[in-house]
Structures are given as C-alpha cells and as structure tokens.
Design an enzyme around this catalytic site. Structure first.
Site, short mmCIF file in Angstrom:
data_model
loop_
_atom_site.label_atom_id
_atom_site.label_comp_id
_atom_site.label_asym_id
_atom_site.label_seq_id
_atom_site.Cartn_x
_atom_site.Cartn_y
_atom_site.Cartn_z
N GLY A 93 0.80 -1.22 0.00
CA GLY A 93 0.00 0.00 0.00
C GLY A 93 0.83 1.27 0.00
CG HIS A 135 -1.89 4.44 11.77
ND1 HIS A 135 -3.00 3.84 11.22
CD2 HIS A 135 -0.81 3.83 11.22
CE1 HIS A 135 -2.61 2.90 10.38
NE2 HIS A 135 -1.29 2.88 10.35
CB ALA A 145 -6.64 2.59 5.37
CB ALA A 204 -6.10 2.10 10.25
CB CYS A 252 -4.77 4.72 0.20
SG CYS A 252 -5.19 4.28 1.90
#
Length: 248
Positions: A96, A101, A167, A182, A198
């Site tokens: 990815g 976060h 994600a 997440a 992303c």
C-alpha cells in the site's frame, strides 16, 4: 508441515502505543512464528511445534506511514510541518501507499499463520474487510468494497461520493501476516489533509463519528470487531499480556 491446525488466537490490547514500539512488537511475534516454521521443516510431523497466532488492537499517537509501494510525494508535509502537527513519519514494510494513524482510530494487527486457517491472501483481505463491514452494520452504517481498491468504503456504489472509512495494508511471508487495518472511529480527519490517502486523490475519508454525528465508545467498537473477526476466521481467543508479548 505440521498438520495440527491451531486456531487459538492470543489477543493483545496494546492501548495507545507509540508506532515504533507497536511495530517492534509485531516484528517480534512475526519472527517468532517464522522461526518455528523454519525449524519445523527439518522435523518429523510428530515433533513439529504448533505455530501461535496473535491479534493486536491499539491506537497510535499521530503518525504517517508509507508502504513499500508508496510515493513519498503523497506526504504533503516537510519536517517542519510534521513537527508542527506533532506527527511522526515512517517508511514501513507493508503493502500500500501512505496513511495516517492517530488517537480515536482503531488499528488491528493480525499476526497469523494462515496455514492454521487457509492459504489465500485474497480471501484473507476480504475477511478483514467483511469483519469491518459487519461491525459498521451494527451501527446502521452501510459499507462495502470498491473493485480494485482495498479497504472499506461508504457509498461504495457511487464513485463520486465514496468515502473510505477503513484502510488496509498487510505484509505476508511464509503465509504469516503482519500489519493490518485502521478503522476511523473518532479520528481527527483533519490529519488526512496532509497526505494523499493511500495514494488516491479523488476519494474522501470519513469516520464513524462523522457519519453518526457523535463520538463512539471505541472499546465497544473493538469488542464488536473482534467478535466478527473471530466468527469469520473461526478463531478461539484468549487474552495475552503486553509484557509477555514484548518479552519482558
């Protein structure tokens, strides 16, 4: 190969933990499983050791992580900008691109020997997504998938208004997994303005709190998500202390 499949999963709640420390914990458990599998190759079946499985739940302080296939240009902050946002940045070994976060986001790291479950990475990813979709459904949030894109989306059948709520990015070696998903529960979405999430520049990001117009009990969400993961993978959970996981 050891034919004794082990679907016992040791659940570890890491609470709010620095990203590097969480990553180190993952790597330790991941390496433990890999080492057992390598040793088992040279042993007769009756002497082989059963491989363990783990599920880690946590939250992280503000941090941006870039997967091995990601582009650094998708981070829109320089070092000064990261310092102003009190955010860290790491290049990591999952698949990815870039993601964020932070507090209020439920992060899950399944560290599983998939040979205890099934050897199909595509199915593994779909099961992670399905567990999130079923959890959101309990809050009357309808979610789904978009062909060609990982993660969980709202209004997934309407490309112009689709919004990512969860994600995903994983690493797998010898059928052992790490990293994971997440889910934005009470996440401060402003932090996503500092990246191209992303690597997708034409889709928005959302959270459960944004969609429901109220903050949620993240521990309740975690309990429901753990339940759905357990059902889909046919896991048998038991609690595991952080100190033991860290080798203390």
């Amino acid at each position: 190969m050891n034919n004794n499949l082990n679907k016992i999963v040791q659940f570890i709640d890491l609470a709010l933990i620095d990203y590097q420390l969480g990553w180190d914990t993952q790597e330790k458990l991941f390496s433990e499983i890999i080492d057992i599998k390598i040793q088992n190759r040279n042993l007769a079946a009756e002497n082989q050791q059963t491989t363990p499985n783990y599920l880690l739940f946590c939250q992280h302080p503000h941090v941006y992580t870039l997967g091995k296939s990601g582009k650094i240009n998708n981070l829109l902050l320089n070092e000064n900008g990261l310092e102003e946002k009190r955010a860290k940045f790491y290049k990591i070994n999952r698949g990815g691109d870039i993601t964020y976060h932070g507090p209020g986001q439920l992060v899950g790291y399944p560290i599983l020997d998939l040979e205890n479950f099934f050897t199909d990475i595509h199915r593994y990813m779909r099961f992670l997504e399905e567990a999130v979709i079923r959890t959101l459904e309990e809050y009357d949030i309808k979610a789904g998938r978009i062909d060609g894109l990982t993660g969980v989306w709202l209004d997934h059948v309407e490309p112009n208004i689709a919004r990512k709520i969860c994600a995903m990015g994983v690493k797998s070696s010898r059928w052992v997994t790490m990293h994971g998903f997440a889910l934005n529960v009470n996440t401060d979405l402003d932090y996503f303005q500092n990246i191209v999430p992303c690597g997708i520049d034409d889709k928005a990001v959302t959270s459960m709190a944004t969609e429901l117009h109220q903050l949620l009990d993240i521990q309740e969400v975690a309990y429901k998500l753990k339940h759905h993961l357990g059902k889909l993978f046919e896991m048998d959970f038991f609690a595991h202390s952080l100190e033991k996981a860290k080798g203390a």
